[in-house]
Design an enzyme around this catalytic site. Structure first.
Site, PDB file in Angstrom:
ATOM      1  N   ASN A   1       0.799  -1.228   0.000  1.00 22.18           N
ATOM      2  CA  ASN A   1       0.000   0.000   0.000  1.00 22.18           C
ATOM      3  C   ASN A   1       0.829   1.274   0.000  1.00 22.18           C
ATOM      4  O   ASN A   1       0.287   2.373  -0.130  1.00 22.18           O
ATOM      5  CB  ASN A   1      -0.939   0.009   1.211  1.00 22.18           C
TER       6      ASN A   1
ATOM      7  N   ILE B   1       8.021   0.932  -1.238  1.00 24.82           N
ATOM      8  CA  ILE B   1       8.581  -0.081  -2.112  1.00 24.82           C
ATOM      9  C   ILE B   1       7.497  -1.025  -2.614  1.00 24.82           C
ATOM     10  O   ILE B   1       7.418  -1.334  -3.811  1.00 24.82           O
ATOM     11  CB  ILE B   1       9.684  -0.866  -1.380  1.00 24.82           C
TER      12      ILE B   1
ATOM     13  N   GLY C   1       7.013  -5.388   6.167  1.00 23.06           N
ATOM     14  CA  GLY C   1       8.054  -5.318   7.192  1.00 23.06           C
ATOM     15  C   GLY C   1       7.844  -4.165   8.147  1.00 23.06           C
ATOM     16  O   GLY C   1       7.146  -3.195   7.835  1.00 23.06           O
TER      17      GLY C   1
ATOM     18  N   TYR D   1      16.062  -6.029  13.284  1.00 22.79           N
ATOM     19  CA  TYR D   1      15.779  -5.840  11.862  1.00 22.79           C
ATOM     20  C   TYR D   1      16.820  -6.556  11.003  1.00 22.79           C
ATOM     21  O   TYR D   1      16.476  -7.247  10.039  1.00 22.79           O
ATOM     22  CB  TYR D   1      15.758  -4.349  11.545  1.00 22.79           C
TER      23      TYR D   1
END
Length: 221
Positions: free
Chosen positions: A16, A19, A83, A146
């Protein structure tokens, strides 16, 4: 390069914005049938969307079922892009900070790949592309969670390739550097400046450039 068989069903998680949205629009412009997943189920302009929470297997199953019903065919191309970040120095990082990032970025991609493989095996073809990060290869202060989640995608994709490669199903990882998106725009200015200083080209990349690389990996060529 052009795709040999346009009109494939493509699912992009977290499609949405940033990237994911650039990738989804790139496939749509090439003539593929594209559906994006969002937590709310709200669709970006010009695209179809289904609700999905990648940390929940039932939600992932429902999202794929909805996409398959929408287009009448299994998902042939999966782009696992969803992510999150929860940056914090190691000594201050909580279990929740670590678990939430790994559960979304790594385990979430696994849940989507597992569900996508069912349809791809029936089709006897498929493409999985996992969106990692250069941080997963080089590391970054304050991003232990991360970096671990993004590095894990490499081992997962390699294992999927060995397991399903004989069925004409490929798995690849794209590990972009600094891309100008809403997520990276929220980083502290000093960190943005530090990233820029280490980029040989002297500029941040655009999401559209990454989208082109993903489409090449998803193509039959």
């Amino acid at each position: 390069m052009t795709d040999a068989a346009p009109g494939r069903t493509v699912l992009v998680t977290g499609g949405n914005r940033g990237i994911g949205l650039a990738i989804a629009r790139s496939f749509a412009q090439a003539g593929d049938r594209v559906v994006v997943t969002t937590r709310s189920g709200d669709a970006p302009e010009g695209l179809d969307a289904v609700p999905c929470e990648v940390t929940d297997s039932a939600s992932v199953d429902a999202a794929f079922a909805a996409a398959e019903a929408l287009f009448g065919s299994p998902v042939e191309v999966l782009v696992a892009n969803a992510g999150v970040t929860r940056d914090q120095l190691l000594l201050r990082m909580s279990d929740e900070d670590f678990d939430q990032v790994v559960d979304t970025n790594l385990a979430g991609a696994f849940r989507c790949a597992r569900r996508a493989s069912k349809g791809m095996i029936r089709l006897k073809r498929g493409r999985m592309i996992f969106i990692s990060s250069v941080v997963g290869l080089y590391g970054s202060p304050g991003q232990t969670n991360y970096a671990a989640s993004k590095a894990g995608l490499v081992g997962m994709a390699r294992s999927i390739s060995r397991e399903l490669g004989g069925r004409n199903i490929t798995a690849n990882v794209v590990a972009p550097g600094f891309i100008d998106t809403d997520m990276t725009a929220a980083l502290p200015q000093e960190r943005r400046a530090a990233y820029l200083a280490n980029i040989p080209a002297g500029r941040y990349a655009a999401p559209e450039g990454l989208a082109a690389a993903v489409r090449i990996l998803a193509s039959h060529e």
